[in-house]
Design a protein around this motif. Structure first.
Motif, mmCIF file in Angstrom:
data_model
loop_
_atom_site.group_PDB
_atom_site.id
_atom_site.type_symbol
_atom_site.label_atom_id
_atom_site.label_comp_id
_atom_site.label_asym_id
_atom_site.label_seq_id
_atom_site.Cartn_x
_atom_site.Cartn_y
_atom_site.Cartn_z
ATOM 1 N N GLY A 1 -8.128 6.807 -4.869
ATOM 2 C CA GLY A 1 -8.114 6.400 -3.459
ATOM 3 C C GLY A 1 -8.375 4.929 -3.254
ATOM 4 N N ALA A 2 -9.378 4.393 -3.979
ATOM 5 C CA ALA A 2 -9.690 2.969 -3.806
ATOM 6 C C ALA A 2 -8.500 2.105 -4.188
ATOM 7 N N ALA A 3 -7.784 2.489 -5.259
ATOM 8 C CA ALA A 3 -6.619 1.713 -5.670
ATOM 9 C C ALA A 3 -5.493 1.842 -4.655
ATOM 10 N N GLN A 4 -5.325 3.040 -4.103
ATOM 11 C CA GLN A 4 -4.300 3.210 -3.068
ATOM 12 C C GLN A 4 -4.594 2.308 -1.866
ATOM 13 N N LEU A 5 -5.847 2.312 -1.426
ATOM 14 C CA LEU A 5 -6.217 1.483 -0.280
ATOM 15 C C LEU A 5 -6.072 0.002 -0.615
ATOM 16 N N GLY A 6 -6.480 -0.362 -1.834
ATOM 17 C CA GLY A 6 -6.329 -1.764 -2.233
ATOM 18 C C GLY A 6 -4.877 -2.189 -2.260
ATOM 19 N N VAL B 1 2.787 0.652 4.385
ATOM 20 C CA VAL B 1 2.738 1.887 5.172
ATOM 21 C C VAL B 1 2.695 3.099 4.250
ATOM 22 N N THR B 2 3.523 3.095 3.227
ATOM 23 C CA THR B 2 3.553 4.222 2.282
ATOM 24 C C THR B 2 2.193 4.419 1.626
ATOM 25 N N ARG B 3 1.575 3.316 1.202
ATOM 26 C CA ARG B 3 0.274 3.408 0.553
ATOM 27 C C ARG B 3 -0.813 3.867 1.521
ATOM 28 N N TYR B 4 -0.787 3.333 2.737
ATOM 29 C CA TYR B 4 -1.796 3.752 3.724
ATOM 30 C C TYR B 4 -1.682 5.251 4.012
ATOM 31 N N ARG B 5 -0.469 5.724 4.161
ATOM 32 C CA ARG B 5 -0.292 7.145 4.470
ATOM 33 C C ARG B 5 -0.789 8.020 3.326
ATOM 34 N N GLN C 1 -5.445 11.730 1.704
ATOM 35 C CA GLN C 1 -6.561 12.144 0.853
ATOM 36 C C GLN C 1 -7.923 11.832 1.483
ATOM 37 N N HIS C 2 -7.979 10.840 2.345
ATOM 38 C CA HIS C 2 -9.255 10.412 2.936
ATOM 39 C C HIS C 2 -9.119 10.338 4.457
ATOM 40 N N PRO C 3 -8.923 11.462 5.125
ATOM 41 C CA PRO C 3 -8.688 11.466 6.572
ATOM 42 C C PRO C 3 -9.892 11.019 7.396
#
Length: 771
Positions: free
Chosen positions: A156-161, A176-180, A185-187
């Motif tokens: 998750g941290a890498a996705q957000l980064g 946008v793809t990464r944020y979604r 996973q982290h709603p």
């Protein structure tokens, strides 16, 4: 991004690793919380053997976590790395220490070394991605996070980064793809949801913003802070209506927050929301009535929506708090101008300019006000003051041209316009000035063409509509019906009624004509009755004429007609020329023949008058005007008459309600003889008077003038001078409208008329219909 979040320095060494021995005295000092002493003990140990990386690391830990000395911690870690250059963990800790010390580039160098030593370490890659994001190296940040995701796609941290790095590097679709993916996973990550909405707002995806907005409120509820952030997000997405709605929600949750109501008032994008903006700023002022910024905004918003009373009230409240506030004085000047209160506006401009003489724009605004008051001489003086302060610039020349145009000085006005036009093509103000100047230059066809261009530039403005009425009204065909009477102390009364009209063929040529009936009566014993003793006679006339302008300086006119008095016909005609050789000088030369129908006796005898006249008006400057007249008449009974008059005057008052000119006048005339044929024929009549001319400006379309004169007069039959005067009141109603009413009345007691009475009264009323 602040670096303090990184300071979770894993600076406490892992107890699981086998560590070199640490001096016992140092450990006891740490256990007793004597951190500075512990550092001193370790430094004493390092003097004997400086290559102990583990002690340098321990000193860094103490300085970072206990002594709050990030710079000292970073320096200690530099030394630790020096003695253990292949230890990736120490390079990692060095990067964290440098980040805490706000040394971003050095921190990034250190974490890069850690990644080189352990390229698969997710902790180091994540730290590098975060440091690179903070440093603006989004390519490196993205590469770091993507390497983590290549082996751990659900990190998750890498996705957000990666989402943040893509967003900040302009790769919004990838972000946008990464944020979604991350939010799936982290709603519950509020901050990430807000960042995602901001990104979608930047992309213009209003629907996505609204959907996530609703979802956020469903999960986490509402707060003032949330709605303020949403207001920013909607504004970023160029959705001012939604931004204002968000601020409304924030103000609902914080009704006592004046700053919030102030911001809400400024957020409304169009005049449709003017009432809402007014309500919001009113609430802010209610909560903080002495906040000058709120009062200024209240004034600006009120002016924006045309509520000049509230705008004026706001500026006056500011002055009650800060009497020397120059901005409030300027605001009052402008609001009064917009309200049409020109005198009050001029007063406020004078107050402001006394405080702020070095500000150019208000000088010009003040000159505009003085010009609209009709005080052209004062406007020219102010323009010269402006030129002395700010130079001979375009603004000065444009306004000077405008003043000269309205002051009926079209030649220099058009000269300035011609100089400015090449550099100001399509300039509305310059076109307006040109139109006025062409009108006063007697170039009607060109004035109409210029008016068309001005109308194209601003077709619906009030200024354009008023200019159109000013230019076109004199060029409209019209018909006038009138009635009047004159009566004097010699018992002669003349009543008349008539119909006249003009047909405009083109801007330079018009036909005119008319007919009237005069009933001329007297009393028995007056000496003016007819030879058979009759006391009244009718005189009826009709005429037809043409006027044509040959050039801007010359127009010619001619008319012919006939009259009838008790069956006796007469030939009526006139030829005339209007000449204006210069802006300052206008003349009319005419020759006219008509029945001298001034009494029943003169009319019955069929006495005809052939009048030769020269009228001249000279205005040597913008304050003085001199009217003059020369005349020589011949009569069919063999008599001759001469006349001279001179009347200089000066403009003294030009304000919103009143024009006042004061002057003097002299009039002299005489006849060769007095044949006793029913008209007053002194060998010399002379009169001298003080004069006053006033005009009360009811509106642009309506006004009333009052003319006074008083002074000595005498004719050859009098042993000395007597004093007398007159007053004439004239009303003008509908000057530029389809229907125009002119009413005039007066009384006098100085004689000098066509018959011998020294007291007289007159009244006229004319109604004109324009087509």
């Amino acid at each position: 991004m602040k670096l303090h979040w990184i300071v979770a320095l894993a600076l406490c060494s892992s107890a699981a690793n086998a560590a070199p021995p640490i001096p016992d005295d140092g450990l006891r000092a740490e256990m007793q919380g004597q951190w500075a002493a512990a550092v001193e003990i370790y430094q004493q140990s390092l003097k004997a053997n400086p290559a102990q990386a583990h002690l340098w690391e321990r000193i860094a830990d103490i300085r970072a976590t206990q002594l709050k000395d990030p710079a000292g911690a970073a320096e200690a870690m530099r030394v630790a790395v020096k003695y253990a250059p292949t230890d990736a963990r120490l390079h990692y800790k060095l990067s964290q220490a440098l980040a805490a010390a706000q040394q971003g580039p050095a921190a990034l160098t250190a974490i890069n070394r850690a990644v080189e030593l352990e390229p698969a370490n997710a902790t180091y890659l994540r730290a590098r991605g975060e440091l690179a994001t903070w440093s603006g190296d989004y390519a490196l940040a993205l590469a770091s996070f993507e390497r983590i995701l290549a082996t751990t796609p659900q990190d998750g941290a890498a996705q957000l980064g990666a989402a943040r790095a893509n967003s900040r590097s302009g790769k919004k679709d990838a972000a946008v793809t990464r944020y979604r993916s991350y939010l799936d996973q982290h709603p519950q990550d509020k901050d990430a949801m807000l960042e995602y909405m901001e990104l979608e707002a930047e992309r213009g995806n209003t629907q996505a913003v609204q959907e996530v907005d609703a979802l956020y409120r469903q999960r986490f509820g509402e707060s003032k802070e949330y709605w303020l952030r949403m207001a920013d997000i909607y504004a970023l997405g160029n959705n001012p209506t939604a931004s204002s709605a968000a601020l409304q929600e924030a103000s609902r949750l914080a009704p006592q927050d004046p700053a919030l109501h102030y911001r809400l008032a400024q957020s409304y994008p169009s005049e449709k929301e003017a009432a809402a903006a007014a309500a919001a700023i009113e609430r802010a002022v209610e909560l903080e009535p002495k906040n000058l910024e709120y009062l200024r905004t209240r004034a600006d918003l009120a002016a924006w929506r045309g509520d000049y009373a509230m705008a004026l009230d706001s500026h006056q409240r500011i002055l009650a708090i800060a009497p020397d506030d120059a901005g409030a004085h300027l605001g009052i000047a402008r609001v009064n101008y917009w309200r049409g209160e020109l005198d009050n506006s001029a007063d406020a401009y004078r107050t402001y300019l006394a405080q702020q003489p070095g500000v150019a724009a208000p000088w010009v605004e003040y000159i505009v006000v003085v010009t609209e008051l009709g005080d052209y001489a004062r406007a020219m003086e102010l323009l010269e003051d402006y030129r002395a302060k700010f130079g001979d610039n375009t603004v000065y020349r444009k306004q000077k041209a405008r003043v000269l145009a309205w002051a009926e000085r079209p030649t220099p006005a058009l000269g300035l316009v011609a100089e400015l036009e090449p550099t100001l093509p399509g300039d509305y103000d310059l076109g307006y000035t040109k139109t006025v100047a062409l009108h006063y230059a007697h170039r009607p066809r060109e004035a109409l063409a210029s008016l068309d261009e001005v109308t194209r530039l601003r077709p619906d403005s009030a200024e354009t509509l008023d200019l159109g009425r000013f230019i076109r009204t004199p060029l409209r065909s019209n018909a006038t019906v009138g009635f009047g009477y004159f009566t004097g102390s010699d018992d002669v009364t003349i009543r008349h009624a008539g119909l006249a009209g003009e047909y405009v063929i083109n801007p330079e040529t018009r036909l005119f004509g008319g007919t009237d009936l005069q009933r001329i009566s007297t009393k028995l014993g007056s000496g003016y009755e007819m030879t058979d003793g009759g006391t009244s006679i009718d005189y009826q006339r009709a005429w037809l004429g043409i006027l044509h302008r040959l050039s801007p300086t010359l127009s010619l006119d001619a008319q012919i007609g006939g009259g009838d008095a008790d069956g006796d016909s007469s030939f009526v005609y006139e030829i005339g020329a209007n000449l204006q050789p210069a802006d300052e000088l206008a003349m009319r030369l005419s020759h006219r023949q008509d029945m001298y129908a001034v009494s029943p006796l003169a009319t019955e005898l069929g006495i005809e008058r052939r009048a030769n006249s020269l009228y001249a008006t000279w205005a040597p400057d913008l304050r003085y005007t001199i009217d003059s007249y020369l005349g020589y008449d011949t009569f069919s009974d063999g008599n001759d008459r001469w006349e001279v008059s001179l009347a200089p005057r000066r403009a003294f008052v030009r304000n919103q309600l009143l024009n006042l000119d004061l002057g003097v006048s002299g009039r002299w005339y005489g006849f060769d003889e007095d044949p006793g044929h029913g008209y007053y024929a002194p060998s010399l009549y002379q009169r001298y008077a003080l004069t006053a001319f006033t005009y009360w400006k009811i509106s642009d379309d309506d006004g009333v003038s009052v003319a006074f004169s008083y002074g000595p007069y005498k004719d050859n039959s009098m042993s000395g001078f007597s004093s007398g005067g007159d007053i004439v009141v004239e009303g003008f109603f509908g000057i530029y409208r389809d229907w125009y009413l002119n009413v005039k009345g007066g009384v006098s007691n100085y004689g000098g008329g066509a018959t011998g009475g020294y007291d007289s009264q007159m009244f006229e009323i004319n109604l004109t219909r324009r087509f």
